[in-house]
Design a protein around this motif. Structure first.
Motif, PDB file in Angstrom:
ATOM      1  N   ARG A  41       7.503   4.487   4.189  1.00 54.17           N
ATOM      2  CA  ARG A  41       7.510   5.483   3.107  1.00 54.17           C
ATOM      3  C   ARG A  41       8.888   6.131   2.987  1.00 54.17           C
ATOM      4  O   ARG A  41       9.424   6.274   1.872  1.00 54.17           O
ATOM      5  N   ARG A  42       9.467   6.531   4.101  1.00 53.59           N
ATOM      6  CA  ARG A  42      10.789   7.152   4.071  1.00 53.59           C
ATOM      7  C   ARG A  42      11.835   6.192   3.500  1.00 53.59           C
ATOM      8  O   ARG A  42      12.726   6.600   2.733  1.00 53.59           O
ATOM      9  N   THR A  43      11.728   4.926   3.877  1.00 50.86           N
ATOM     10  CA  THR A  43      12.694   3.930   3.409  1.00 50.86           C
ATOM     11  C   THR A  43      12.582   3.723   1.907  1.00 50.86           C
ATOM     12  O   THR A  43      13.593   3.716   1.180  1.00 50.86           O
ATOM     13  N   LEU A  44      11.375   3.556   1.415  1.00 51.44           N
ATOM     14  CA  LEU A  44      11.168   3.376  -0.022  1.00 51.44           C
ATOM     15  C   LEU A  44      11.643   4.597  -0.800  1.00 51.44           C
ATOM     16  O   LEU A  44      12.310   4.474  -1.840  1.00 51.44           O
ATOM     17  N   ASP A  45      11.315   5.784  -0.309  1.00 55.48           N
ATOM     18  CA  ASP A  45      11.722   7.010  -0.992  1.00 55.48           C
ATOM     19  C   ASP A  45      13.243   7.141  -1.039  1.00 55.48           C
ATOM     20  O   ASP A  45      13.808   7.631  -2.021  1.00 55.48           O
ATOM     21  N   TRP A  46      13.906   6.705   0.029  1.00 58.60           N
ATOM     22  CA  TRP A  46      15.362   6.814   0.084  1.00 58.60           C
ATOM     23  C   TRP A  46      16.024   5.845  -0.896  1.00 58.60           C
ATOM     24  O   TRP A  46      17.004   6.192  -1.565  1.00 58.60           O
ATOM     25  N   PHE A  47      15.484   4.633  -1.000  1.00 55.12           N
ATOM     26  CA  PHE A  47      16.116   3.613  -1.832  1.00 55.12           C
ATOM     27  C   PHE A  47      15.813   3.772  -3.328  1.00 55.12           C
ATOM     28  O   PHE A  47      16.615   3.326  -4.163  1.00 55.12           O
ATOM     29  N   ARG A  48      14.711   4.370  -3.664  1.00 60.70           N
ATOM     30  CA  ARG A  48      14.341   4.432  -5.093  1.00 60.70           C
ATOM     31  C   ARG A  48      15.467   4.955  -5.979  1.00 60.70           C
ATOM     32  O   ARG A  48      15.809   4.325  -6.976  1.00 60.70           O
ATOM     33  N   PRO A  49      16.069   6.108  -5.690  1.00 59.98           N
ATOM     34  CA  PRO A  49      17.141   6.593  -6.570  1.00 59.98           C
ATOM     35  C   PRO A  49      18.500   5.943  -6.312  1.00 59.98           C
ATOM     36  O   PRO A  49      19.458   6.240  -7.038  1.00 59.98           O
ATOM     37  N   ARG A  50      18.608   5.082  -5.294  1.00 56.71           N
ATOM     38  CA  ARG A  50      19.910   4.549  -4.903  1.00 56.71           C
ATOM     39  C   ARG A  50      19.988   3.021  -4.969  1.00 56.71           C
ATOM     40  O   ARG A  50      21.007   2.444  -4.597  1.00 56.71           O
ATOM     41  N   LEU A  51      18.945   2.378  -5.412  1.00 57.25           N
ATOM     42  CA  LEU A  51      18.854   0.923  -5.271  1.00 57.25           C
ATOM     43  C   LEU A  51      20.061   0.209  -5.862  1.00 57.25           C
ATOM     44  O   LEU A  51      20.586  -0.744  -5.271  1.00 57.25           O
ATOM     45  N   GLU A  55       0.833  -1.211   0.000  1.00 54.34           N
ATOM     46  CA  GLU A  55       0.000   0.000   0.000  1.00 54.34           C
ATOM     47  C   GLU A  55       0.864   1.255   0.000  1.00 54.34           C
ATOM     48  O   GLU A  55       0.588   2.215  -0.738  1.00 54.34           O
ATOM     49  N   THR A  56       1.911   1.253   0.800  1.00 51.79           N
ATOM     50  CA  THR A  56       2.787   2.421   0.897  1.00 51.79           C
ATOM     51  C   THR A  56       3.563   2.647  -0.407  1.00 51.79           C
ATOM     52  O   THR A  56       3.740   3.789  -0.843  1.00 51.79           O
ATOM     53  N   ALA A  57       4.002   1.554  -1.011  1.00 54.62           N
ATOM     54  CA  ALA A  57       4.764   1.657  -2.258  1.00 54.62           C
ATOM     55  C   ALA A  57       3.880   1.962  -3.451  1.00 54.62           C
ATOM     56  O   ALA A  57       4.362   2.445  -4.483  1.00 54.62           O
ATOM     57  N   GLY A  58       2.591   1.648  -3.349  1.00 52.28           N
ATOM     58  CA  GLY A  58       1.684   1.839  -4.478  1.00 52.28           C
ATOM     59  C   GLY A  58       1.796   0.748  -5.516  1.00 52.28           C
ATOM     60  O   GLY A  58       1.255   0.873  -6.621  1.00 52.28           O
ATOM     61  N   ALA A  59       2.495  -0.343  -5.178  1.00 53.92           N
ATOM     62  CA  ALA A  59       2.674  -1.449  -6.111  1.00 53.92           C
ATOM     63  C   ALA A  59       3.260  -2.629  -5.345  1.00 53.92           C
ATOM     64  O   ALA A  59       3.771  -2.468  -4.228  1.00 53.92           O
ATOM     65  N   GLY A  60       3.216  -3.803  -5.969  1.00 57.19           N
ATOM     66  CA  GLY A  60       3.850  -4.984  -5.381  1.00 57.19           C
ATOM     67  C   GLY A  60       2.876  -6.119  -5.179  1.00 57.19           C
ATOM     68  O   GLY A  60       1.647  -5.935  -5.196  1.00 57.19           O
ATOM     69  N   ARG A  61       3.425  -7.290  -4.973  1.00 62.56           N
ATOM     70  CA  ARG A  61       2.618  -8.471  -4.700  1.00 62.56           C
ATOM     71  C   ARG A  61       3.497  -9.485  -3.967  1.00 62.56           C
ATOM     72  O   ARG A  61       4.723  -9.384  -3.992  1.00 62.56           O
ATOM     73  N   TYR A  62       2.855 -10.432  -3.311  1.00 63.01           N
ATOM     74  CA  TYR A  62       3.623 -11.424  -2.550  1.00 63.01           C
ATOM     75  C   TYR A  62       2.934 -12.778  -2.605  1.00 63.01           C
ATOM     76  O   TYR A  62       1.732 -12.890  -2.903  1.00 63.01           O
ATOM     77  N   ASP A  63       3.695 -13.814  -2.313  1.00 66.46           N
ATOM     78  CA  ASP A  63       3.212 -15.178  -2.203  1.00 66.46           C
ATOM     79  C   ASP A  63       3.434 -15.658  -0.777  1.00 66.46           C
ATOM     80  O   ASP A  63       4.499 -15.402  -0.191  1.00 66.46           O
ATOM     81  N   VAL A  64       2.449 -16.335  -0.222  1.00 64.73           N
ATOM     82  CA  VAL A  64       2.582 -16.910   1.114  1.00 64.73           C
ATOM     83  C   VAL A  64       3.124 -18.324   0.984  1.00 64.73           C
ATOM     84  O   VAL A  64       2.588 -19.133   0.220  1.00 64.73           O
ATOM     85  N   ARG A  65       4.199 -18.619   1.710  1.00 61.21           N
ATOM     86  CA  ARG A  65       4.856 -19.918   1.650  1.00 61.21           C
ATOM     87  C   ARG A  65       4.981 -20.521   3.040  1.00 61.21           C
ATOM     88  O   ARG A  65       4.992 -19.811   4.040  1.00 61.21           O
ATOM     89  N   GLU A  66       5.094 -21.835   3.058  1.00 66.89           N
ATOM     90  CA  GLU A  66       5.480 -22.509   4.298  1.00 66.89           C
ATOM     91  C   GLU A  66       6.952 -22.216   4.572  1.00 66.89           C
ATOM     92  O   GLU A  66       7.727 -21.971   3.646  1.00 66.89           O
ATOM     93  N   PHE A  67       7.338 -22.250   5.842  1.00 64.92           N
ATOM     94  CA  PHE A  67       8.729 -22.039   6.178  1.00 64.92           C
ATOM     95  C   PHE A  67       9.602 -23.108   5.529  1.00 64.92           C
ATOM     96  O   PHE A  67       9.263 -24.299   5.564  1.00 64.92           O
ATOM     97  N   PRO A  68      10.746 -22.717   4.935  1.00 65.00           N
ATOM     98  CA  PRO A  68      11.727 -23.720   4.519  1.00 65.00           C
ATOM     99  C   PRO A  68      12.153 -24.558   5.720  1.00 65.00           C
ATOM    100  O   PRO A  68      12.203 -24.069   6.858  1.00 65.00           O
ATOM    101  N   GLU A  69      12.461 -25.797   5.477  1.00 63.29           N
ATOM    102  CA  GLU A  69      12.744 -26.736   6.563  1.00 63.29           C
ATOM    103  C   GLU A  69      13.872 -26.250   7.464  1.00 63.29           C
ATOM    104  O   GLU A  69      13.788 -26.357   8.695  1.00 63.29           O
ATOM    105  N   ASP A  70      14.943 -25.678   6.867  1.00 63.77           N
ATOM    106  CA  ASP A  70      16.093 -25.286   7.676  1.00 63.77           C
ATOM    107  C   ASP A  70      15.823 -24.058   8.524  1.00 63.77           C
ATOM    108  O   ASP A  70      16.560 -23.773   9.468  1.00 63.77           O
ATOM    109  N   LYS A  71      14.764 -23.318   8.205  1.00 64.38           N
ATOM    110  CA  LYS A  71      14.446 -22.106   8.964  1.00 64.38           C
ATOM    111  C   LYS A  71      13.292 -22.302   9.936  1.00 64.38           C
ATOM    112  O   LYS A  71      13.149 -21.549  10.893  1.00 64.38           O
TER     113      LYS A  71
END
Length: 334
Positions: free
Chosen positions: A320-330, A272-288
């Motif tokens: 929001r501050r974090t996303l704004d900071w990284f956009r031009p520096r990623l 919501e803050t970024a105005g874009a994006g999507r994610y997948d829900v996964r089970e934890f990997p066994e080692d984690k």
């Protein structure tokens, strides 16, 4: 001002938290030297210190005690962020984890004994060694039940510094941190925190993974965390006028953040803050799965009482501050 002209050493100074602290110390007039091994698997980035005024010295604290003594000589305050923070990484290579989080601390303690025996020390620690919480929120009296090698090594490193306070009367305090985020975070992967890789994926337009999703976390924005370290250092130097407080020397403190939120709710808020994006829900990997601590949020009332500190950046604003900071520096951080 208490920091003006003061000689300050920051280990792990080119990393996420250390570099942000260097910027604030520089603005407040301190003479800052940042030490960092610049190991590629850690969070150091020379770009982190641009404009801070800090002198960066590349040094592996495991291998050069003579140079370390020279750099520690005359130090008035040490902010100690030198650490290996990857939980999964600690299980894959526990010897490296032990060396960085414990053995290095002994090298640093010995150097400081020889050339800066009265310097104050603020040590960066972790909530990880509490393990899976037996109650929430977790206060400093919670049992220590490390869930992984990182929790064991970080606990030992912290205790060596507290022993230095008890036996040699050095001013020491330790801040136990929860998930921290903000500008200069390692975002190329999930070695520093899961949120780093989430931010990268959102900015690149790729989906990210949420493992589990119902776990609660409290996240602390870097400006609030840095202010906690500044106040802890000021407290050890006798610069806080709080006659009703117990002080900081010889004590450990939890440092929390905004109100706890589930990982699923956090993922939705990030998108919501970024105005874009999507994610997948996964089970934890066994080692984690075996080292996951479930839900966690910190009770940090003790530090608030000792220093007057409180987190001021709400999670939505911090994202929001974090996303704004990284956009031009990623690209600098990949």
């Amino acid at each position: 001002m208490i920091w003006r002209g003061r000689k300050v050493l920051v280990t792990g100074g080119a990393g996420f938290l250390g570099s942000n602290l260097c910027h604030v110390l520089g603005r407040r007039g301190a003479e800052v030297t940042a030490l960092d091994a610049m190991l590629p698997q850690m969070g150091a980035n020379p770009a982190n210190l641009e404009g801070s005024g800090a002198r960066l010295v590349e040094i592996d604290l495991r291998s050069d005690d003579r140079l370390l003594r020279e750099l520690c000589d005359g130090t008035e305050v040490l902010f100690n962020f030198a650490a290996q923070t990857s939980h999964a990484g600690s299980m894959h290579d526990p010897l490296l984890d032990l060396t960085i989080n414990t053995t290095i601390q002994l090298h640093l303690i010995e150097a400081m004994r020889q050339v800066a025996p009265r310097a104050a020390v603020v040590h960066a620690s972790t909530r990880q060694f509490y393990g899976r919480p037996q109650y929430l929120p977790v206060d400093e009296r919670h049992p220590i039940v490390p869930p992984d090698a990182n929790g064991v090594s970080k606990w030992a490193g912290e205790q060596y510094w507290l022993l230095e306070q008890r036996v040699r009367d050095r001013p020491v305090t330790s801040l136990r941190l929860t998930n921290c985020y903000g500008p200069r975070l390692r975002v190329k992967d999930a070695r520093q925190t899961f949120l780093g890789i989430w931010i990268r994926r959102v900015l690149e337009g790729d989906p990210f993974e949420v493992w589990g999703g119902e776990q609660l976390r409290d996240l602390a924005y870097v400006d609030d965390v840095v202010e906690a370290f500044m106040l802890a250092g000021t407290c050890l130097l006798g610069g806080l006028d709080r006659p009703d407080a117990q002080g900081c020397n010889g004590r450990v403190f939890n440092i929390g953040g905004d109100a706890p939120m589930s990982l699923l709710a956090l993922a939705d808020l990030l998108i919501e803050t970024a105005g874009a994006g999507r994610y997948d829900v996964r089970e934890f990997p066994e080692d984690k799965r075996a080292i996951d601590i479930g839900s966690f949020h910190a009770d940090d009332r003790a530090f608030r009482a000792a220093t007057g500190w409180e987190p001021r950046v709400p999670l939505r604003d911090g994202l929001r501050r974090t996303l704004d900071w990284f956009r031009p520096r990623l690209t600098q951080y990949l």
